[in-house]
Write a protein that holds these residues in place. Structure first.
Motif, PDB file in Angstrom:
ATOM      1  N   THR A 199      26.525  13.600   0.816  1.00 38.33           N
ATOM      2  CA  THR A 199      26.272  13.845  -0.605  1.00 38.33           C
ATOM      3  C   THR A 199      25.137  12.942  -1.097  1.00 38.33           C
ATOM      4  OG1 THR A 199      28.121  12.337  -1.019  1.00 38.33           O
ATOM      5  CG2 THR A 199      28.575  14.690  -1.190  1.00 38.33           C
ATOM      6  N   ASP A 200      24.758  13.117  -2.355  1.00 34.03           N
ATOM      7  CA  ASP A 200      23.680  12.306  -2.921  1.00 34.03           C
ATOM      8  C   ASP A 200      24.148  10.880  -3.217  1.00 34.03           C
ATOM      9  OD1 ASP A 200      21.852  14.503  -3.043  1.00 34.03           O
ATOM     10  OD2 ASP A 200      22.934  15.235  -4.801  1.00 34.03           O
ATOM     11  N   PHE A 201      25.412  10.757  -3.617  1.00 27.02           N
ATOM     12  CA  PHE A 201      25.996   9.467  -3.978  1.00 27.02           C
ATOM     13  C   PHE A 201      27.404   9.386  -3.400  1.00 27.02           C
ATOM     14  CE2 PHE A 201      22.975  10.689  -7.249  1.00 27.02           C
ATOM     15  CZ  PHE A 201      22.172   9.563  -7.359  1.00 27.02           C
ATOM     16  N   TYR A 202      27.944   8.150  -3.354  1.00 25.98           N
ATOM     17  CA  TYR A 202      29.270   7.937  -2.777  1.00 25.98           C
ATOM     18  C   TYR A 202      30.072   6.969  -3.641  1.00 25.98           C
ATOM     19  CZ  TYR A 202      26.961  10.001   1.236  1.00 25.98           C
ATOM     20  OH  TYR A 202      26.253  10.850   2.061  1.00 25.98           O
ATOM     21  N   HIS A 203      31.382   7.245  -3.740  1.00 25.74           N
ATOM     22  CA  HIS A 203      32.318   6.329  -4.378  1.00 25.74           C
ATOM     23  C   HIS A 203      33.255   5.779  -3.325  1.00 25.74           C
ATOM     24  CE1 HIS A 203      31.869   8.080  -8.733  1.00 25.74           C
ATOM     25  NE2 HIS A 203      30.822   7.392  -8.332  1.00 25.74           N
ATOM     26  N   VAL A 204      33.473   4.464  -3.362  1.00 26.35           N
ATOM     27  CA  VAL A 204      34.319   3.805  -2.359  1.00 26.35           C
ATOM     28  C   VAL A 204      35.335   2.915  -3.055  1.00 26.35           C
ATOM     29  CG1 VAL A 204      32.555   3.868  -0.563  1.00 26.35           C
ATOM     30  CG2 VAL A 204      32.681   1.891  -2.091  1.00 26.35           C
ATOM     31  N   TRP A 205      36.338   2.499  -2.296  1.00 30.28           N
ATOM     32  CA  TRP A 205      37.436   1.711  -2.846  1.00 30.28           C
ATOM     33  C   TRP A 205      37.019   0.292  -3.243  1.00 30.28           C
ATOM     34  CZ3 TRP A 205      42.752   2.223   0.008  1.00 30.28           C
ATOM     35  CH2 TRP A 205      43.057   3.583   0.210  1.00 30.28           C
ATOM     36  N   SER A 206      36.106  -0.325  -2.484  1.00 32.36           N
ATOM     37  CA  SER A 206      35.906  -1.765  -2.605  1.00 32.36           C
ATOM     38  C   SER A 206      34.520  -2.175  -2.132  1.00 32.36           C
ATOM     39  CB  SER A 206      36.953  -2.497  -1.756  1.00 32.36           C
ATOM     40  OG  SER A 206      36.783  -2.134  -0.380  1.00 32.36           O
ATOM     41  N   ASN A 207      34.156  -3.433  -2.387  1.00 32.98           N
ATOM     42  CA  ASN A 207      32.914  -3.987  -1.843  1.00 32.98           C
ATOM     43  C   ASN A 207      32.959  -3.987  -0.317  1.00 32.98           C
ATOM     44  OD1 ASN A 207      31.536  -4.586  -4.278  1.00 32.98           O
ATOM     45  ND2 ASN A 207      32.801  -6.412  -4.559  1.00 32.98           N
ATOM     46  N   HIS A 208      34.142  -4.225   0.221  1.00 32.41           N
ATOM     47  CA  HIS A 208      34.312  -4.186   1.682  1.00 32.41           C
ATOM     48  C   HIS A 208      33.930  -2.808   2.230  1.00 32.41           C
ATOM     49  CE1 HIS A 208      36.200  -4.710   5.634  1.00 32.41           C
ATOM     50  NE2 HIS A 208      36.804  -3.559   5.433  1.00 32.41           N
ATOM     51  N   MET A 209      34.385  -1.753   1.571  1.00 36.97           N
ATOM     52  CA  MET A 209      34.061  -0.396   2.030  1.00 36.97           C
ATOM     53  C   MET A 209      32.594  -0.066   1.789  1.00 36.97           C
ATOM     54  SD  MET A 209      37.455   1.885   1.139  1.00 36.97           S
ATOM     55  CE  MET A 209      36.706   3.420   1.683  1.00 36.97           C
ATOM     56  N   LYS A 210      32.019  -0.588   0.732  1.00 33.93           N
ATOM     57  CA  LYS A 210      30.588  -0.371   0.500  1.00 33.93           C
ATOM     58  C   LYS A 210      29.776  -0.957   1.642  1.00 33.93           C
ATOM     59  CE  LYS A 210      26.848  -1.020  -2.839  1.00 33.93           C
ATOM     60  NZ  LYS A 210      26.478  -1.394  -4.221  1.00 33.93           N
ATOM     61  N   GLU A 211      30.139  -2.146   2.069  1.00 31.89           N
ATOM     62  CA  GLU A 211      29.459  -2.768   3.210  1.00 31.89           C
ATOM     63  C   GLU A 211      29.624  -1.917   4.463  1.00 31.89           C
ATOM     64  OE1 GLU A 211      31.146  -6.655   3.472  1.00 31.89           O
ATOM     65  OE2 GLU A 211      30.215  -7.354   1.594  1.00 31.89           O
ATOM     66  N   GLU A 212      30.807  -1.312   4.618  1.00 32.54           N
ATOM     67  CA  GLU A 212      31.029  -0.444   5.778  1.00 32.54           C
ATOM     68  C   GLU A 212      30.147   0.797   5.726  1.00 32.54           C
ATOM     69  OE1 GLU A 212      35.398  -1.001   7.666  1.00 32.54           O
ATOM     70  OE2 GLU A 212      35.328   0.239   5.865  1.00 32.54           O
ATOM     71  N   VAL A 213      30.015   1.407   4.556  1.00 30.33           N
ATOM     72  CA  VAL A 213      29.153   2.591   4.426  1.00 30.33           C
ATOM     73  C   VAL A 213      27.741   2.256   4.887  1.00 30.33           C
ATOM     74  CG1 VAL A 213      28.053   4.190   2.817  1.00 30.33           C
ATOM     75  CG2 VAL A 213      30.463   3.664   2.555  1.00 30.33           C
ATOM     76  N   LEU A 214      27.209   1.152   4.397  1.00 31.71           N
ATOM     77  CA  LEU A 214      25.834   0.770   4.724  1.00 31.71           C
ATOM     78  C   LEU A 214      25.712   0.365   6.191  1.00 31.71           C
ATOM     79  CD1 LEU A 214      25.070  -1.290   1.491  1.00 31.71           C
ATOM     80  CD2 LEU A 214      24.594   1.121   1.943  1.00 31.71           C
ATOM     81  N   LYS A 215      26.769  -0.170   6.747  1.00 29.67           N
ATOM     82  CA  LYS A 215      26.773  -0.566   8.159  1.00 29.67           C
ATOM     83  C   LYS A 215      26.780   0.644   9.084  1.00 29.67           C
ATOM     84  CE  LYS A 215      29.864  -2.828  11.515  1.00 29.67           C
ATOM     85  NZ  LYS A 215      31.127  -3.596  11.685  1.00 29.67           N
ATOM     86  N   TYR A 216      27.649   1.596   8.771  1.00 26.69           N
ATOM     87  CA  TYR A 216      27.834   2.735   9.676  1.00 26.69           C
ATOM     88  C   TYR A 216      26.847   3.865   9.435  1.00 26.69           C
ATOM     89  CZ  TYR A 216      32.197   0.550  11.167  1.00 26.69           C
ATOM     90  OH  TYR A 216      33.125  -0.320  11.683  1.00 26.69           O
ATOM     91  N   GLN A 217      26.324   3.986   8.228  1.00 24.00           N
ATOM     92  CA  GLN A 217      25.431   5.095   7.899  1.00 24.00           C
ATOM     93  C   GLN A 217      24.103   4.546   7.378  1.00 24.00           C
ATOM     94  OE1 GLN A 217      26.461   7.812   8.960  1.00 24.00           O
ATOM     95  NE2 GLN A 217      28.687   7.582   9.023  1.00 24.00           N
ATOM     96  N   PRO A 218      23.187   4.186   8.253  1.00 23.36           N
ATOM     97  CA  PRO A 218      21.926   3.570   7.849  1.00 23.36           C
ATOM     98  C   PRO A 218      21.060   4.457   6.949  1.00 23.36           C
ATOM     99  CG  PRO A 218      22.277   3.346  10.216  1.00 23.36           C
ATOM    100  CD  PRO A 218      23.327   4.278   9.714  1.00 23.36           C
ATOM    101  N   PHE A 219      21.300   5.764   6.959  1.00 23.64           N
ATOM    102  CA  PHE A 219      20.496   6.652   6.111  1.00 23.64           C
ATOM    103  C   PHE A 219      20.934   6.602   4.650  1.00 23.64           C
ATOM    104  CE2 PHE A 219      23.996   9.276   7.677  1.00 23.64           C
ATOM    105  CZ  PHE A 219      24.439   9.916   6.537  1.00 23.64           C
ATOM    106  N   ILE A 220      22.043   5.904   4.353  1.00 26.42           N
ATOM    107  CA  ILE A 220      22.518   5.751   2.975  1.00 26.42           C
ATOM    108  C   ILE A 220      22.032   4.412   2.440  1.00 26.42           C
ATOM    109  CG2 ILE A 220      24.550   5.562   1.489  1.00 26.42           C
ATOM    110  CD1 ILE A 220      26.058   7.330   3.469  1.00 26.42           C
TER     111      ILE A 220
END
Length: 474
Positions: A199-220
């Motif tokens: 999607t264009d944007f993402y909502h996550v539970w926590s700062n911890h999960m935000k770090e995971e998104v950026l870690k696992y999906q470099p295109f985001i």
């Protein structure tokens, strides 16, 4: 003059999305934010009974090759994680491919060949693009585009990033320049390579999960991800809906003289020997009762486990175990057609309110109980041997999401059946250390305050709407 309402289509494709968004304050909060909220619903539940405006997500059928490519994408991505982070744990997220029928043999053989051919970061990107190409060519995609052209929404909110049925509607929205937001719906999803919907944007539970998104999906990029919390815990704070203790005990035929412990069952894949854990806990409760304690054991099975595998244990310990069935409704013959009801959200909150401890194998129920300042005990041994003798350790705790614990004290670890009765006794006397550590873990996993998640999500939606409005004027 009041501002015109902005129209939001909320994609509902599965039971978890129903629980998180239809059975919480999300819909009402949207109306309070001057939005016309419409649930684009592919489940068999009629949400109009809850006062929710809905339209059906019709012709919701994946392209015939998408399922194969989805499995290929997941396995290649897990391979990339393993190489990128030099960590073998990611291989454990790839379950064995099925070869039980001729059709499955062909699909699994093709999957293996494609993994070999495209097993790289570049190949991963190619497979993602092919999934989008296939879904964009489907009749389902065309029907989604017609709906979007008819309703002209200002934004699409996808409630599950792992539902392949959401790919086509999101792609159709992108073609029509409608902004899309995806919700990462579970605390353990990102290391599992479950981002099926981009999607264009993402909502996550926590700062911890935000770090995971950026870690696992470099295109985001960082500005695409907003920390909102998750609505799934909101029912625990709706005190007016929680069943009063007297009514709860009467409804489920509980003994008012007893203190109840809850054993929360797992699915058969995660915990194939789960009935043996239930039996061990029941034996421990019986042992404590013989020493003068007045305890009972409530058994809540995994909602998608409709097997009879616990029956022998329940019958053997009918003086100890009281089964309280989850209030889910079967709409088909397979696990993902068993869907939650709003009544089950109330039941779970009531169960956590009126029982003293929860015991399970690595479940997020630790957080449900932490909200009520109740401790959780994790089974930390296994029966993976022919003699069904307890062996040290449980493989689930190797998974990445358990590394988020700030302290091992966040749960009480049950390393052998002989420990259960003694540790129950200790927690019944004083569980403050475990509860405090569990709440620290919950603060890592989910944005606080946990009862404000729906409001936080709508704040994030409005931010995207305002940004998109500016962009359209340029």
């Amino acid at each position: 003059m009041s501002k015109s309402k902005r129209k939001i289509l909320v994609l509902i494709t599965d039971g978890v999305s129903l629980r998180n968004f239809a059975y919480t304050s999300f819909y009402k909060k949207g109306q309070q934010n001057n939005c016309e909220v419409i649930f684009w619903n592919s489940t068999p539940f009629d949400l109009s009974d809850l006062g929710i405006n809905q339209i059906p997500l019709t012709k919701s059928r994946l392209h015939k090759y998408t399922t194969v490519l989805k499995n290929v994408r997941k396995r290649i991505e897990l391979n990339c994680y393993r190489k990128r982070f030099k960590d073998p744990i990611y291989s454990k997220y790839a379950f064995p491919l099925p070869f039980n029928t001729t059709k499955n043999k062909i699909k699994s053989a093709i999957t293996k060949i494609l993994i070999v051919l495209f097993n790289s970061e570049k190949g991963l990107s190619f497979i993602r693009n092919q999934i989008c190409r296939l879904e964009s060519s489907s009749e389902y995609y065309k029907s989604c585009k017609i709906v979007l052209e008819t309703y002209k929404p200002d934004l699409i909110y996808c409630t599950s990033q792992r539902s392949a049925l959401a790919i086509a509607p999101v792609l159709a929205a992108k073609e029509l320049k409608i902004p899309t937001i995806g919700f990462i719906y579970s605390w353990d999803n990102l290391p599992k390579a479950t981002l099926d919907v981009v999607t264009d944007f993402y909502h996550v539970w926590s700062n911890h999960m935000k770090e995971e998104v950026l870690k696992y999906q470099p295109f985001i990029s960082e500005n695409q991800v907003t920390v909102t919390g998750t609505p799934q815990f909101e029912p625990h704070f709706n005190t007016e809906e929680i069943i009063p203790k007297a009514s709860f005990y009467k409804t489920y035929k509980l003994n008012s003289d007893k203190t109840y412990i809850c054993y929360s069952g797992d699915d058969i894949t995660t915990s194939p020997k789960d009935p043996l854990y239930l039996r061990d806990v029941a034996l421990a409760v019986r042992k404590l009762n013989k020493k003068g304690h007045k305890l009972g054991l409530i058994f809540r099975r995994c909602p998608v486990d409709v097997s009879n595998r616990y029956d022998l244990v329940i019958n053997e310990f009918e003086d100890i175990i009281v089964p309280i069935e989850p209030v889910w409704k079967a709409e088909g013959q397979v696990w993902n057609t068993i869907l939650p009801t709003k009544d089950d959200s109330i039941l779970l909150a009531s169960l956590a309110t009126h029982s003293a401890i929860v015991i399970n194998l690595g479940s997020s129920m630790v957080f449900d109980y932490a909200i009520h300042n109740k401790p959780c005990m994790f089974m930390n041994y296994n029966y993976f041997n022919s003699k069904e003798q307890p062996q040290e350790g449980a493989h689930v705790y190797d998974y990445v999401h358990f590394r988020s614990k700030p302290s091992e004290d966040a749960v009480c670890w049950l390393n052998h059946p002989d420990e259960i009765s003694g540790k129950i006794k200790i927690l019944l006397k004083d569980s403050s250390k475990t509860v405090n550590a569990a709440n620290q873990w919950f603060n890592v996993i989910n944005k606080q305050p946990a009862n404000k998640a729906s409001s936080s999500i709508w704040k994030g939606i409005n931010a995207v709407l305002n940004e998109y409005k500016v962009d359209k004027k340029v």
